[in-house]
Design a protein around this motif. Structure first.
Motif, mmCIF file in Angstrom:
data_model
loop_
_atom_site.group_PDB
_atom_site.id
_atom_site.type_symbol
_atom_site.label_atom_id
_atom_site.label_comp_id
_atom_site.label_asym_id
_atom_site.label_seq_id
_atom_site.Cartn_x
_atom_site.Cartn_y
_atom_site.Cartn_z
ATOM 1 N N PRO A 289 43.525 37.317 47.697
ATOM 2 C CA PRO A 289 42.099 37.362 48.084
ATOM 3 C C PRO A 289 41.305 37.159 46.973
ATOM 4 N N THR A 290 41.287 35.995 46.347
ATOM 5 C CA THR A 290 40.423 35.709 45.037
ATOM 6 C C THR A 290 39.702 34.406 45.076
ATOM 7 N N GLU A 291 38.735 34.210 44.616
ATOM 8 C CA GLU A 291 38.044 33.016 44.463
ATOM 9 C C GLU A 291 38.945 31.848 43.982
ATOM 10 N N LYS A 292 39.689 31.879 43.015
ATOM 11 C CA LYS A 292 40.674 30.997 42.543
ATOM 12 C C LYS A 292 41.448 30.489 43.563
ATOM 13 N N CYS A 293 42.076 31.552 44.200
ATOM 14 C CA CYS A 293 43.135 30.921 45.360
ATOM 15 C C CYS A 293 42.550 30.230 46.367
ATOM 16 N N LEU A 294 41.288 30.676 46.850
ATOM 17 C CA LEU A 294 40.470 30.011 48.044
ATOM 18 C C LEU A 294 40.089 28.589 47.494
ATOM 19 N N SER A 295 40.101 28.527 46.213
ATOM 20 C CA SER A 295 39.456 27.117 45.642
ATOM 21 C C SER A 295 40.762 26.013 45.876
ATOM 22 N N GLU A 296 42.249 26.348 46.166
ATOM 23 C CA GLU A 296 43.394 25.804 46.321
ATOM 24 C C GLU A 296 43.773 25.432 47.715
#
Length: 493
Positions: free
Chosen positions: A73-80
């Motif tokens: 649950p991180t912004e970096k994972c959401l971006s992918e």
């Protein structure tokens, strides 16, 4: 003294305040990590049953690769997310991530990601899995040995994931070679499944005559029911058992079939009331004459018929492994067979008689093996975690009928193919067997469901394989089952 006491109290209060402040800072700032050995969050990437192998230690399950994505649950994972999932999937994943923990999703295609972690997994079954019904039954025996691949994430004192922790992967017997080794031969199984491709409902079983090993087991369609191990009405293939009983008791009468026979107040007839005329057992098997075998069963009497059927295992069960028993179906008890009506029905394989394709394959194997019965076996052995196979003890042979009776029945089964209802099973002048078209007592839209069979062995001159083909809701054993038998034996060796 008073001054010292005041100083001590102030010092304690200051220390207590400092500790409380420090804890508050740790809890609310999220900048301090607790050790993963102290607390962690575990996510299961995949669970896997032990591998099932064929007799040559070739994988039948867990043989194809899969992929799983672990999303934190991180912004970096959401971006992918858009690299791996469509819009609907992304929305569902985001909803799950709001709980504050990683989620795992199976993916079809690999895409290079920097923050979402991609893990290799195994597909337990796939579209090419052979003997799926048998494998599913076998896996139930090993449900206590399921392995797993997990990933552990360190969390802080209030359960939040720690920044920068990508997780620690643990293999809990997931990659172990431990598993069950079946008696199935992949090449023969492939041959059988190809031959039965157009079968809508039914089963095929191939046994090794010398060992009782199940070399192939096919059930159609691919649903919850293993039809190879399911009891069905039997019909005329049971005439082989009546014939064995008669030959063992030195009885081989000549009977004049006039198309029908009356027992008590019931009239029984041959198919289409065909008049077969004067016949011995050999001709009656070839013609599948009901009247002959009704007369023969009545002449033998219920005690002899019951004893012979019992020795072949009718009404009993087949033990395939510890805690794995398969019923052989139903057979009337002696008190029921005292009724001439019931005995007449049993004479041509009807009445309260049912059996499984697996069991009847063992009946054929007994005849082809010179009268020696070997209980069917589906477990060759077991592989340990390193792939070393321990062979289970072979089943002992038990004489059921004399060698002379078995040889005579083999000759009669060959005659069924050369001069009778089994001609469509012929291949290389070496096919032998018996056809059957059994009434089921089940009607759909006013039409009775018929179970059709061909039970045979191959090659006739040196028997190796006992093969039973059964079609549920068929037309006749000759048209439904004989061609499948022929296709199988054409491709053996």
């Amino acid at each position: 003294m008073k001054k010292r006491l005041i100083t001590f109290v102030v010092t304690v209060c200051f220390a207590f305040t400092a500790i409380i402040g420090r804890l508050g800072y740790i809890i609310f700032s999220g900048k301090f990590a607790v050790s993963s050995t102290y607390n962690s969050y575990t996510l299961t990437i995949d669970k896997l049953y032990p591998t099932v192998y064929d007799r040559n230690f070739k994988k039948l399950t867990n043989k194809s690769e899969g992929l799983a994505a672990v999303i934190r649950p991180t912004e970096k994972c959401l971006s992918e997310l858009e690299l791996l999932f469509d819009k609907t999937q992304r929305s569902e994943i985001i909803d799950e991530l709001r709980q504050g923990y990683p989620v795992i999703k199976r993916i079809e295609n690999y895409s290079s990601c920097k923050y979402i972690k991609i893990f290799n997994t195994k597909n337990r079954h796939d579209d090419n899995t052979l003997a799926i019904h048998l494998i599913t039954d076998c896996e139930k025996l090993y449900s206590d040995h399921i392995g797993s691949k997990t990933v552990n994430f360190a969390i802080d004192a209030i359960g939040r994931l720690l920044d920068g922790d990508e997780g620690t992967v643990l293999d809990n017997n997931y990659s172990s070679k431990f598993g069950a080794v079946l008696t199935i031969d992949t090449k023969i199984q492939e041959t059988v499944e190809a031959a039965a491709e157009k079968m809508n409902k039914g089963a095929v079983v191939v046994l090794d005559i010398q060992t009782g090993d199940v070399l192939a087991s096919c059930s159609k369609p691919n649903d919850y029911l293993n039809r190879a191990f399911n009891p069905y009405t039997v019909g005329s293939v049971f005439k082989l058992v009546i014939s064995a009983c008669a030959l063992e008791n030195k009885l081989n009468p000549i009977y004049n079939c006039e198309g029908e026979i009356t027992v008590g107040d019931t009239v029984f007839s041959c198919q289409h009331k065909r008049e077969h005329g004067l016949q011995t057992i050999k001709e009656a098997l070839a013609n599948s004459c009901n009247c002959y075998f009704i007369n023969l069963a009545l002449a033998l009497g219920y005690e002899k018929v019951y004893k012979t059927a019992e020795s072949f295992g009718f009404g009993e069960s087949t033990g395939l492994a510890d805690a794995w028993n398969v019923t052989n179906g139903n057979f009337p008890d002696e008190s029921e067979l005292r009724s001439k009506g019931q005995l007449a029905l049993i004479g041509f394989g009807q009445g309260k008689l049912t059996t499984t394709p697996l069991h009847f394959a063992s009946v054929v194997a007994t005849i082809a093996n010179g009268g020696k019965y070997i209980s069917p076996n589906v477990l060759f052995g077991e592989a340990n975690g390193y792939g070393e196979v321990t062979r289970f003890p072979a089943h002992a042979a038990k004489r059921i009928i004399s060698e002379k009776t078995a040889e005579t029945l083999q000759e009669y089964m060959r005659y069924v193919v050369t001069n009778g209802t089994g001609s469509a099973a012929e291949y290389d002048n070496n096919s032998a067997g018996k056809t059957s078209t059994a009434q089921s007592g089940i009607f759909v839209d006013g039409k009775e469901i018929l179970n059709t069979w061909f039970a045979g062995f191959y090659p006739y001159n040196e028997p190796r394989y006992a093969i039973v083909v059964m079609t549920e809701d068929g037309v006749s054993g000759s048209s439904d089952c004989c061609p499948i038998f022929r296709t199988i034996v054409e491709n053996l060796d």
